[in-house]
Write an enzyme that holds these catalytic residues in place. Structure first.
Site, PDB file in Angstrom:
ATOM      1  N   GLY A  60      31.792  35.878  36.396  1.00 51.11           N
ATOM      2  CA  GLY A  60      31.672  35.034  35.214  1.00 51.11           C
ATOM      3  C   GLY A  60      30.313  35.103  34.565  1.00 51.11           C
ATOM      4  O   GLY A  60      29.597  36.095  34.701  1.00 51.11           O
ATOM      5  N   LEU A 108      39.512  38.458  35.000  1.00 48.07           N
ATOM      6  CA  LEU A 108      38.102  38.693  34.713  1.00 48.07           C
ATOM      7  C   LEU A 108      37.305  39.069  35.969  1.00 48.07           C
ATOM      8  O   LEU A 108      37.372  38.371  36.985  1.00 48.07           O
ATOM      9  CB  LEU A 108      37.495  37.431  34.078  1.00 48.07           C
ATOM     10  CG  LEU A 108      36.070  37.595  33.528  1.00 48.07           C
ATOM     11  CD1 LEU A 108      36.060  38.481  32.301  1.00 48.07           C
ATOM     12  CD2 LEU A 108      35.471  36.229  33.217  1.00 48.07           C
ATOM     13  N   ASP A 109      36.539  40.150  35.894  1.00 49.10           N
ATOM     14  CA  ASP A 109      35.629  40.568  36.975  1.00 49.10           C
ATOM     15  C   ASP A 109      36.352  40.782  38.296  1.00 49.10           C
ATOM     16  O   ASP A 109      35.754  40.634  39.372  1.00 49.10           O
ATOM     17  CB  ASP A 109      34.501  39.544  37.173  1.00 49.10           C
ATOM     18  CG  ASP A 109      33.648  39.410  35.914  1.00 49.10           C
ATOM     19  OD1 ASP A 109      33.570  40.385  35.143  1.00 49.10           O
ATOM     20  OD2 ASP A 109      33.074  38.332  35.697  1.00 49.10           O
ATOM     21  N   ALA A 110      37.619  41.126  38.235  1.00 47.49           N
ATOM     22  CA  ALA A 110      38.391  41.278  39.475  1.00 47.49           C
ATOM     23  C   ALA A 110      39.055  42.640  39.591  1.00 47.49           C
ATOM     24  O   ALA A 110      39.845  42.871  40.501  1.00 47.49           O
ATOM     25  CB  ALA A 110      39.440  40.176  39.562  1.00 47.49           C
TER      26      ALA A 110
END
Lengths: 287, 287, 287, 287
Positions: free
Chosen positions: B204, B230-232
């Protein structure tokens, strides 16, 4: 990854087309369940290197028969140098020490927790300092002091012990004496030394003092096979640590202990798992 | 190593005995001079992955014919997923930027010195800040500001540009906007993002502020493929740098720029050279 | 660098002008030969931290008198928190273990080679596995198995042992049990744990399994002071190692052992040498 | 951390008691708000080094007057070597390049994003290759080809340009020509070179070829001040990268570019921020 009951085949030869296909096809025909395969082609020198490991549980033939078949089917065709090992055959490792105990303790502890699956029939030292520590772990300790005068006789004693205990390979855990040419010749690529610098920087004596004088910002250690030329054998593993102007020589020595420990451990681990091939003065260390 | 005129074959399938033998034998029969071969078996999940690269100069058949043969000889037999690339086909790379220039400059300079052998037909940004820098390198720059209100319309514009310029893959060089689900779906495993933390730590916003608050002693960055979450997405590359109590948030941000640069560059380089296979949310990145 | 007979003064307070001048002038007046001085100002939070170490050989007054003078001359003026230690006072360190031996062996070997100059009056464990290893080194080993049912009673036993042996600080060398809130409160910033992940990533159980699932390219370990909240205490030290898709969960665990060993050793070393100040949930670790 | 309007005082002298107290007390009396203080005592050589930085906003006297006071109050008393800088005075940096562009681009990009707050009045090269790249950034580029025959004359031209543009320090961004003794003497500790090996290993030409031949497992780069003796000047910064048998010479060169970039950048950054003191052939690089 370590496997219980496998065969490891290490090969090297001049590079030609079709080697991988040839060897893997032979293994497939014999029902080998390959658990590891890695190969390397040195394009500059046109040399090929390969490591294959397969499960012996369902392998269709005896390893001795495999040797015969492999010789005629593949090895002769490609003019290979090759070695075959069974992972179940525990190797016998001798440890040589002098006064420093950090690498000694590190190796022993990896052996105790079964990270190193070898036997340690004996420890040889030119000092008495670590005798008591060896006793804690019930390992025979042979104190063989060495001077210019008794060098021939004492290194002969070392050789006899190695033979008697059927030693497969030797680890110099900060052993501060020159190994005899005869031992080096008999144990070619089977004596692992830890040099306390990032070779080829600072060979020889007192590398941490040299590093301090030169004002380097990183120090290192080097695990290598011992050859006749001092600190010039094939490098197996190196690692480093960042230092700065605050590090006195003593601080460098203390920081260096940690690097020496882990570099030697990795070099020994790779050797135990038959991961290393040498070519002239360089190593292929499969991961 | 990079080769001039080669074919790259990427394969994955359930693990079975004999895949390497099968594929290498086929290539040998067709006269392929293999310049790279690496394979990986995920034993826990029983999956097999392989990358083979061979010289096309003396290859006996056209690549299209090879595709047909490979499909019937190997791919169907092992139920493979596979992709075939020609190294001579330059890929078209789009760069997305916002305000930060460090990753942008790094990518451009690697392209200028031919470390990245791609075409860069366009740069897309939600800010005007880097327009002048793009002009220095004569790359078309499309300023597409994005707000909640115009999101649909503007991401549609982005898509049209990507189509018009026939973009193969996208690099988010610190682009600070959510990528549209449609673009993610069309460019699956072809959008590379750099996240400025060592994921899964600090996902995040404002990861360096989070790192400062938590008092970590090492910071990092993560290059990954973009997925809906997100960001995964699958991690391609990570790297870190040691920090200490002296680092203010600004110092962490400054140190982080260097990590971001090199992590993104390595991830992009691996993608360009077709070194990456994905499996669920994990990557196999051949070396 | 380690010194034989020194005093160590650790201070923290709100940042103001002139603190360094004030403290160093006082020490100069008293004839202190300063062998170490480092200070840190956290500008964001306007906090000041300092560590001074001086030789006691020619120091003009007794340390108890110094305490009185320092209190009135400096500490009250700047409203400091401070601690004073004599390097000659050996600390008493308790080791808590469960079944894993690698951190245990590493700590013991550093103690044997006098890298850690402490006493180790006892080892406490919830398992019997390492009893024999403790005996090798002649260290009393207390087997205190812990279950939900006997938790209160057994942690009370632990506390009694710590009191009886006048333990100064505790090292959790992969001890796999929750420490009691009472012990945490009494030994605030004096219980050092090694968590086998790069926090804040993968807190809690089975971090290497989590790391495998997430497909990270780097794994790590974290040495921290224990607080009531699990894996959330002030971080003292972290380190990492690069991994890749070839690493199975078992390989990650094996690689992780090396990281855990050195991270815990560095954290313990910094604690022994009084190099650590804590501020809220962050540490200042002087070099 | 970088500060807007500060003074930086760098001092070195023989170690004595009370230096820190003396200097900090003087600054306190003059109302200096110290934003940075670090000192180092080399106990082996009994030398003291210190860097103090303070805010000029509320400083009570002009810097010129401070120089006078400092000379009489402190510098003479301790027989110090010292330098005083104002952070507001932008330094003028010359870049020397040959054919390789990677370090050039890296430095330019750090300058563009204001990581390096200097002026770059000119670029000097013995080749024309990077002229166009310099033009992109509107920096004057002087092509001064050098041969054995014209060496004296051309290095004289270089000197004239440096004087004309009032250059403070020089960055050799993979400049492949010997710097003239005169320039080295005039710009003592103000010429920063990047050598593409981990010195003292592999000095001289073709270090990556040497590294390949020796079979090292780690390669590095070294940022250092230029002295008359080739590759032997005081080391400012070093860094490394792990390599293995798969790396051809070209791969080592490619991997090396990244190390060179970041090592040179850190060395230049430390120089710009006045963080470096030299003592004989070693550096103190404050953090």
């Amino acid at each position: 990854m370590k496997y219980e009951n496998t065969a490891v085949l290490l090969m090297s030869c001049d590079d030609k087309d079709g080697i991988v296909a040839d060897v893997t096809a032979l293994l497939a025909r014999l029902g080998a369940n390959i658990v590891y395969l890695d190969q390397h082609t040195d394009r500059d020198n046109k040399k090929f290197f390969m490591r294959v490991e397969w499960d012996l549980e369902n392998f269709s033939i005896a390893l001795n028969d495999f040797k015969t078949i492999f010789t005629y089917e593949s090895a002769k065709k490609f003019n290979m140098s090759w070695e075959l090992y069974e992972s179940a055959n525990r190797q016998k490792m001798a440890i040589f020490v002098s006064k420093y105990a950090h690498c000694f303790f590190d190796i022993i502890s990896r052996w105790k927790i079964k990270e190193f699956e070898v036997d340690i029939p004996l420890i040889i030292s030119n000092h008495e300092d670590l005798q008591k520590e060896a006793q804690r772990f019930d390992i025979p300790y042979f104190y063989i002091p060495i001077s210019k005068e008794n060098y021939e006789e004492q290194t002969q004693k070392q050789m006899e012990l190695l033979q008697k205990y059927e030693i497969d390979f030797i680890v110099l855990a900060r052993y501060m004496q020159i190994i005899s040419p005869k031992m080096i010749s008999i144990y070619k690529n089977r004596i692992i030394n830890i040099h306390h610098s990032f070779l080829p920087g600072f060979p020889g004596a007192k590398p941490y003092h040299q590093a301090f004088e030169r004002g380097v910002k990183i120090i290192g250690a080097t695990g290598h096979y011992v050859t006749q030329e001092l600190d010039a054998g094939p490098i197996i593993e190196q690692d480093i640590q960042r230092v700065n102007h605050k590090y006195s020589v003593d601080d460098l020595i203390a920081a260096g202990r940690d690097i020496e420990r882990r570099v030697l451990a990795r070099a020994v681990g790779a050797h135990i798992q038959r991961k290393i091939l040498t070519d002239k003065n360089r190593t292929v260390v499969f991961s």
